[in-house]
Design an enzyme around this catalytic site. Structure first.
Site, PDB file in Angstrom:
ATOM      1  N   ARG A   3       0.824  -1.217   0.000  1.00  0.00           N
ATOM      2  CA  ARG A   3       0.000   0.000   0.000  1.00  0.00           C
ATOM      3  C   ARG A   3       0.856   1.264   0.000  1.00  0.00           C
ATOM      4  O   ARG A   3       0.451   2.279  -0.562  1.00  0.00           O
ATOM      5  CB  ARG A   3      -0.949  -0.011   1.192  1.00  0.00           C
ATOM      6  N   LYS A  15     -14.978 -15.833   6.095  1.00  0.00           N
ATOM      7  CA  LYS A  15     -16.405 -15.946   6.379  1.00  0.00           C
ATOM      8  C   LYS A  15     -17.299 -15.677   5.179  1.00  0.00           C
ATOM      9  O   LYS A  15     -17.134 -14.699   4.475  1.00  0.00           O
ATOM     10  CB  LYS A  15     -16.774 -14.989   7.509  1.00  0.00           C
ATOM     11  N   GLY A  65      -7.150  -7.569   1.241  1.00  0.00           N
ATOM     12  CA  GLY A  65      -5.844  -7.381   1.866  1.00  0.00           C
ATOM     13  C   GLY A  65      -5.098  -8.690   2.049  1.00  0.00           C
ATOM     14  O   GLY A  65      -3.907  -8.797   1.720  1.00  0.00           O
ATOM     15  N   GLY A 125     -12.338  -4.105   1.280  1.00  0.00           N
ATOM     16  CA  GLY A 125     -13.723  -3.718   1.544  1.00  0.00           C
ATOM     17  C   GLY A 125     -14.288  -2.815   0.468  1.00  0.00           C
ATOM     18  O   GLY A 125     -15.417  -2.990   0.019  1.00  0.00           O
TER      19      GLY A 125
HETATM   20  P1  ADP Z   1      -9.311 -10.884   2.101  1.00  0.00           P
HETATM   21  O1  ADP Z   1      -8.615 -10.039   3.131  1.00  0.00           O
HETATM   22  O2  ADP Z   1      -8.435 -11.208   0.936  1.00  0.00           O
HETATM   23  O3  ADP Z   1     -10.655 -10.325   1.698  1.00  0.00           O
HETATM   24  P2  ADP Z   1     -10.457 -12.593   4.120  1.00  0.00           P
HETATM   25  O4  ADP Z   1     -10.133 -11.564   5.127  1.00  0.00           O
HETATM   26  O5  ADP Z   1     -11.867 -12.848   3.792  1.00  0.00           O
HETATM   27  O6  ADP Z   1      -9.630 -12.307   2.756  1.00  0.00           O
HETATM   28  O7  ADP Z   1      -9.890 -13.992   4.590  1.00  0.00           O
HETATM   29  C1  ADP Z   1      -8.519 -14.227   4.794  1.00  0.00           C
HETATM   30  C2  ADP Z   1      -8.301 -15.260   5.840  1.00  0.00           C
HETATM   31  O8  ADP Z   1      -9.037 -16.429   5.589  1.00  0.00           O
HETATM   32  C3  ADP Z   1      -6.854 -15.681   5.906  1.00  0.00           C
HETATM   33  O9  ADP Z   1      -6.281 -15.180   7.087  1.00  0.00           O
HETATM   34  C4  ADP Z   1      -6.916 -17.201   5.905  1.00  0.00           C
HETATM   35  O10 ADP Z   1      -6.079 -17.806   6.869  1.00  0.00           O
HETATM   36  C5  ADP Z   1      -8.365 -17.473   6.219  1.00  0.00           C
HETATM   37  N1  ADP Z   1      -8.799 -18.790   5.734  1.00  0.00           N
HETATM   38  C6  ADP Z   1      -8.659 -19.308   4.511  1.00  0.00           C
HETATM   39  N2  ADP Z   1      -9.104 -20.574   4.453  1.00  0.00           N
HETATM   40  C7  ADP Z   1      -9.526 -20.876   5.704  1.00  0.00           C
HETATM   41  C8  ADP Z   1     -10.067 -22.061   6.295  1.00  0.00           C
HETATM   42  N3  ADP Z   1     -10.256 -23.177   5.590  1.00  0.00           N
HETATM   43  N4  ADP Z   1     -10.376 -22.005   7.605  1.00  0.00           N
HETATM   44  C9  ADP Z   1     -10.175 -20.894   8.324  1.00  0.00           C
HETATM   45  N5  ADP Z   1      -9.670 -19.750   7.820  1.00  0.00           N
HETATM   46  C10 ADP Z   1      -9.337 -19.747   6.523  1.00  0.00           C
HETATM   47 MG    MG Z   2      -8.969  -9.829   5.227  1.00  0.00          MG
END
Ligand code: ADP
Ligand code: MG
Length: 401
Positions: free
Chosen positions: A40, A205, A358, A382
């Protein structure tokens, strides 16, 4: 119309000697005072450097982490200001407050083309206040430091906050190059994307991403789902998911998405195998099982190798790909292969691939991919998701004249 920096400069008879407040997104992950991913900061450099070249006094406003409206040493922007100076190859001053005595004195001392980073705007309760008057009062103070405002922190344009929204109402303003580039990419994803259009979703989630799934189900040709959210989909299909992340309250919603996809001819690609382990750790005893054979006492932490290959095979012919959310807990080596398989497929493909989020951006960098391997890595998780959900972004709308 949203003004560019060029147009702002024209309207003010040039920026030489003008105090320009730039809202950048410098919210980087820190380990102590070490920046673990400076993506960033790098992305913020071109607009700041451009304003320096124009002879402006460049005052950078940004936040770091989630302080609760009061100074907290661990959220100081000082290490980030140092990194910014290295990347600009120019001296960067750091104020020890945002709108107080240190900031005011530092602004008064600036020469043309100098750069000052204000302390974390979220040390001030007015920044994120839901009360218009409280936010406005802080924005008044920020605006008093400057003659013009440039909005370049794409990661925060979905926030109605003082340094993003209210300050733009108080100063002549423009969108910086980063914000314009990000919006252009998102427009390409939503208005008439080149087909086939594949969307890859993962992360933790499903409830974070419902709006996006909703919107993209009507636009994408193919939807690949992995990460923690996939277990709610697998459960909805009748599989047992052991101790994996499961959002039971979303099962109905997810069933509805599966039906809707079926009706509208969107291909949903779900894993056929998963990597499970008894606990989440870097040296966990990880094994691969079919999705119909998940042990009740284990956690699904990545898509399996067969699924990684299938996901990779579903991407090369796509002309447009949007990816948000890692396929597994990539932070630990035993659960990084699924994310790597998707990243590799996108790096090898000629299609236009966009990575948003992120953690997703951090994942591809941590796995050794260069930013150039992809069409675009968004700095805003977001913000890009809200745009793709079809929501309007207050920090962009406020720039319209
Ligand atoms: P982004 O920041 O790219 O939008 P998120 O914040 O939604 O992504 O999710 C990222 C997190 O999801 C990572 O820290 C990763 O460890 C977690 N994650 C991925 N697969 C799983 C899983 N099977 N169980 C629990 N957490 C997970
Ligand atoms: Mg995230």
């Amino acid at each position: 119309m949203v003004k560019t920096v060029d147009q702002l400069s024209d309207s003010l008879g040039g920026l030489e000697g003008k105090r320009v407040l730039v809202r950048s997104d410098l919210n980087v992950p820190l380990d102590g005072s070490t920046i673990t991913d400076d993506g960033r900061v790098r992305a913020s450099v071109p607009t700041i450097a451009d304003l320096m070249r124009r002879g402006a006094k460049v005052i950078v406003a940004a936040h770091l982490g989630r302080p609760t409206g009061a100074p907290e040493a661990k959220y100081s922007l000082a290490p980030v200001a140092t990194r910014l100076g290295e990347l600009l190859d120019a001296p960067v001053t750091a104020a020890t407050d945002t709108v107080g005595a240190s900031a005011t004195a530092a602004v008064d001392a600036m020469g043309n083309g100098a750069v000052l980073v204000l302390e974390n705007v979220r040390f001030n309760p007015g920044e994120t206040s839901k009360d218009d008057a409280e936010r406005g009062a802080f924005a008044d103070q920020l605006a008093a430091l400057a003659d013009a405002f440039v909005s370049d922190g794409f990661g925060v344009v979905h926030r109605k906050q003082a340094s993003v929204y209210d300050v733009a109402q108080r100063l002549p303003h423009a969108a910086g190059g980063l914000v314009l580039a990000e919006v252009e990419v998102l427009r390409r994803l939503t208005e008439d994307p080149e087909r086939p259009y594949a969307v890859v979703l993962g992360g933790s989630k499903v409830s974070d991403k419902l709006g996006v799934i909703d919107n993209l189900l009507a636009k994408a040709d193919r939807l690949l789902i992995g990460g923690g959210m996939v277990f709610t989909f697998l459960k909805a299909q009748g599989h047992e998911v052991g101790k994996s992340l499961l959002e039971s309250d979303q099962l109905e919603v997810v069933r509805r998405y599966l039906d809707q996809a079926e009706r509208s001819g969107v291909d949903i690609v779900l894993p056929t195998d998963v990597v499970v382990a008894p606990e989440l750790s870097a040296d966990a005893a990880a094994t691969v099982v079919g999705v119909d054979a998940m042990p009740p006492d284990q956690i699904g932490l990545d898509i399996g190798p067969e699924s990684g290959a299938a996901f990779a095979a579903a991407l090369p012919d796509a002309k447009t790909v949007f990816w948000n959310g890692p396929m597994g807990v990539f932070e630990f080596a035993p659960f990084a292969a699924g994310t790597k398989a998707v990243a590799q497929a996108l790096a090898d493909s000629d299609g236009f691939s966009v990575i948003g989020g992120g953690d997703s951006a951090a994942a591809v960098r941590q796995l050794g991919f260069s930013d150039d391997a992809f069409g675009h890595i968004s700095t805003g998780g977001g913000a890009s998701l809200e745009y793709l959900e079809g929501k309007s972004l207050p920090g962009i709308d406020v720039l319209e004249d």
